[in-house]
Design an enzyme around this catalytic site. Structure first.
Site, PDB file in Angstrom:
ATOM      1  CG  HIS A  54      -1.581   1.225   1.495  1.00  0.00           C
ATOM      2  ND1 HIS A  54      -2.842   1.289   1.485  1.00  0.00           N
ATOM      3  CD2 HIS A  54      -1.276   2.552   1.956  1.00  0.00           C
ATOM      4  CE1 HIS A  54      -3.521   2.800   1.132  1.00  0.00           C
ATOM      5  NE2 HIS A  54      -2.581   2.999   1.789  1.00  0.00           N
ATOM      6  CD  GLU A  55       1.945   3.506   3.643  1.00  0.00           C
ATOM      7  OE1 GLU A  55       2.501   4.721   2.760  1.00  0.00           O
ATOM      8  OE2 GLU A  55       0.674   3.211   4.672  1.00  0.00           O
ATOM      9  CG  HIS A 101       0.423   6.539  -0.293  1.00  0.00           C
ATOM     10  ND1 HIS A 101      -0.896   6.925  -1.152  1.00  0.00           N
ATOM     11  CD2 HIS A 101      -0.109   5.541   0.583  1.00  0.00           C
ATOM     12  CE1 HIS A 101      -1.598   6.678  -0.417  1.00  0.00           C
ATOM     13  NE2 HIS A 101      -1.135   6.005   0.339  1.00  0.00           N
TER      14      HIS A 101
END
Length: 443
Positions: A21-22, A25
Site C-alpha cells: 500500500h505504501e 504512494h
C-alpha cells in the site's frame, strides 16, 4: 501450534499488504519528483531502518498501518515564508501526531522548493494518494484470480438427502423422537430416504442445496412432485412442506441477523431433511474470475455503507448476548482468530485451508481499499477530495480573473480528522472486544 501458525501467516500477509500500500504512494511520489524522507511499515518505536539516498526505509513496532513522509504536504499558512512547510505523512496516526505539534515545520532547502507535494498539479496529487488503495485493490484481484482460476472454487454437482427426521419439531423448536402420523415430517411421510439423490422438485432440476431449499421454503402446504434417484432408478414421491417459523436466510443460505444483533425469522416450508451433495473444484476463466472479484467488491462496499447499523449489532453481541452476524465487521483480533481456527481445523484439507487464508487476505485488501476511499481526513480519500476541490476552486478563481497559485489547505479540516480518528479508535476497541467475547463463527 497450528492456530498460532495461522495467526502468523495472517499477520505476515497483512504486513505485506501494508508495505505494498505504501509503495503505491511512494512510487508515483518519487516519479513526480516529490521528496520522500521516510517509508515506514508500522507505527511506534522503530525496530529497523536504513537510509537509501534521501529516504529512510524502516519497520516499526506496531503493525497496524504504515506511512510515507513527503515534504510540503500542506501549503504554508497565509503570512508564512514559502520555505517553511508544515510536514506530514500519508499515515493516519503519524499525520495526527505531526499536526498536534504546532511547531512541526520542516525547512525546505532552496533546491527542494519545487519538490513539495502541495505544488503538484491536481492529477498528480490524486495519483499519489490513490496509489495506496489501488495497490490493495490489485492485491485482492490477484489473490482472487489465483483462487478462482489457479486453484479452483468448489461447485456443487449433485444434491442428496443426508438425513431424515422422523418427527416434526414442536412450535418451540424442541426435537421430538416419538410421534403419530400427523406429527411426522413431510420427508418421512413422503418416503424420502437417506442417500436419495435429488433429481428435481416441482419440475425444476436440482444441482445445489440452495436451489432445493429455496423451492421448499417458498411452497409451504403445497404438494410437490419430488424425483429422487435410488439404487440407480428414478423414484417419484409427493412431498408437502409443512409451515414452520424458521430463521430467515439470505441468497447464500446464511441466516439473517438484523442491525440489533437479533436473528430474523419468517414462516417457510420445511420437509425435515438434511441436504448434502457432491462437490468438485472447477477453475474459472479469467473473465469469470474478474466477475467474482467485482461481486466481492460490491458486497464489501455494501457492508461499509451499513457500518453504523452493523456496529449496533456488534455492541449488542458484545454486551447483550446478541447473535454475531456472519458478515459483521471484524478487527485484526477477529481476523487473526479466524485464520487460526481455519489452520487448526481437522475437517478441512490443506488445499481448503490455503484457499480460505487467501480469501481472508483478499477480503482484507478489498476492505482496506473501500475504507481508505472514504472522503474524510486523515484517510487517503480525504486527501483526494481536497485535491479535487482545489481543482474546482482554481477554475472558479481563474473565471473570476484571479491570477497566482490557488491551494486548498486540507489542514483546516484537521479538527474533523481528529474526530474521525477518535471514532475509528473506539470502533476498533469495540470490534476487538467483541471478537474476544463473541467472535464471528465459521460456517
Amino acid at each position: 501450534m497450528l492456530f498460532l501458525l495461522g495467526v502468523i501467516i495472517l499477520l505476515l500477509g497483512v504486513g505485506v499488504s501494508i508495505a505494498l500500500h505504501e509503495i503505491g504512494h511512494l512510487t508515483p511520489a518519487k516519479l513526480f519528483g516529490v521528496k520522500v524522507t521516510q517509508y515506514m511499515v508500522g507505527f511506534g518505536p522503530t525496530i529497523w531502518s536504513r537510509r537509501r539516498g534521501e529516504t529512510e526505509y524502516g519497520v516499526k513496532a506496531i503493525p497496524l498501518g504504515g506511512y510515507i513522509r513527503m515534504i510540503g504536504m500542506f501549503p504554508p499558512r497565509p503570512g508564512e515564508k514559502d520555505g517553511l512547510i508544515r510536514s506530514s505523512s500519508t499515515g493516519r496516526f503519524s499525520q495526527l501526531a505531526d499536526q498536534m505539534r504546532e511547531d512541526a515545520y520542516e525547512h525546505i532547502a532552496p533546491r527542494d522548493a519545487d519538490r513539495v507535494f502541495y505544488k503538484l498539479p491536481t492529477w498528480k496529487k490524486v495519483v499519489i494518494m490513490f496509489g495506496g488503495p489501488f495497490m490493495n485493490l490489485v492485491i485482492a484481484l490477484v489473490l482472487l484470480i489465483i483462487i478462482a482460476s489457479g486453484i479452483g472454487l468448489p461447485v456443487q454437482q449433485t444434491a442428496s438427502i443426508a438425513a431424515v427426521q422422523s418427527c416434526s419439531p414442536t412450535a418451540a423448536g424442541k426435537t421430538v423422537t416419538d410421534c403419530d402420523a400427523a406429527g411426522r415430517t413431510a420427508a418421512a411421510a413422503a418416503g424420502v430416504e437417506p442417500g436419495d439423490r435429488i433429481v428435481s422438485i416441482d419440475g425444476t432440476k436440482i444441482t445445489s442445496t440452495i436451489n432445493f431449499t429455496d423451492i421448499v421454503r417458498s411452497h409451504p402446504g403445497k404438494q410437490l412432485p419430488l424425483v429422487v434417484q435410488r439404487d440407480g432408478k428414478n423414484v417419484t414421491l409427493q412431498v408437502k412442506p409443512k409451515l414452520q417459523r424458521m430463521p430467515k436466510q439470505d441468497s447464500n443460505g446464511t441466516q439473517v441477523v438484523n442491525w440489533k444483533g437479533e436473528v430474523e425469522y419468517e414462516d417457510v416450508g420445511i420437509i425435515g431433511a438434511s441436504i448434502g451433495g457432491t462437490y468438485r473444484d472447477e477453475r474459472q476463466s479469467l473473465p469469470a474470475a474478474i466477475g467474482t472479484f467485482g461481486d466481492a467488491l460490491k458486497k464489501t462496499s455494501s457492508v461499509f455503507v451499513k457500518i453504523p447499523q452493523k456496529m449496533v449489532g456488534v455492541w449488542n453481541a458484545a454486551f447483550s448476548g446478541g447473535t454475531r452476524d456472519q458478515y459483521s465487521p471484524q478487527s485484526v483480533v477477529g481476523v487473526g482468530r479466524t485464520a487460526g481456527d481455519v489452520t487448526e481445523s481437522k475437517f478441512a484439507s490443506t488445499k481448503d485451508k490455503v484457499v480460505v487464508l487467501l480469501m481472508i487476505l483478499a477480503s482484507l485488501n478489498m476492505a482496506l481499499f473501500v475504507f481508505n476511499m472514504v472522503p474524510l481526513l486523515p484517510l487517503d480519500g480525504g486527501h483526494i477530495a481536497g485535491a479535487l476541490w482545489e481543482a474546482v476552486k482554481r477554475r472558479i478563481a481563474r473565471a473570476r480573473g484571479i491570477a497566482g497559485p490557488v491551494y486548498v489547505d486540507v489542514a483546516k479540516a484537521l479538527p474533523l480528522a481528529y474526530g474521525v480518528s477518535i471514532v475509528l479508535l473506539v470502533m476498533f476497541a469495540l470490534l476487538a472486544y467483541a471478537d474476544i467475547v463473541n467472535p464471528v463463527k465459521l460456517g
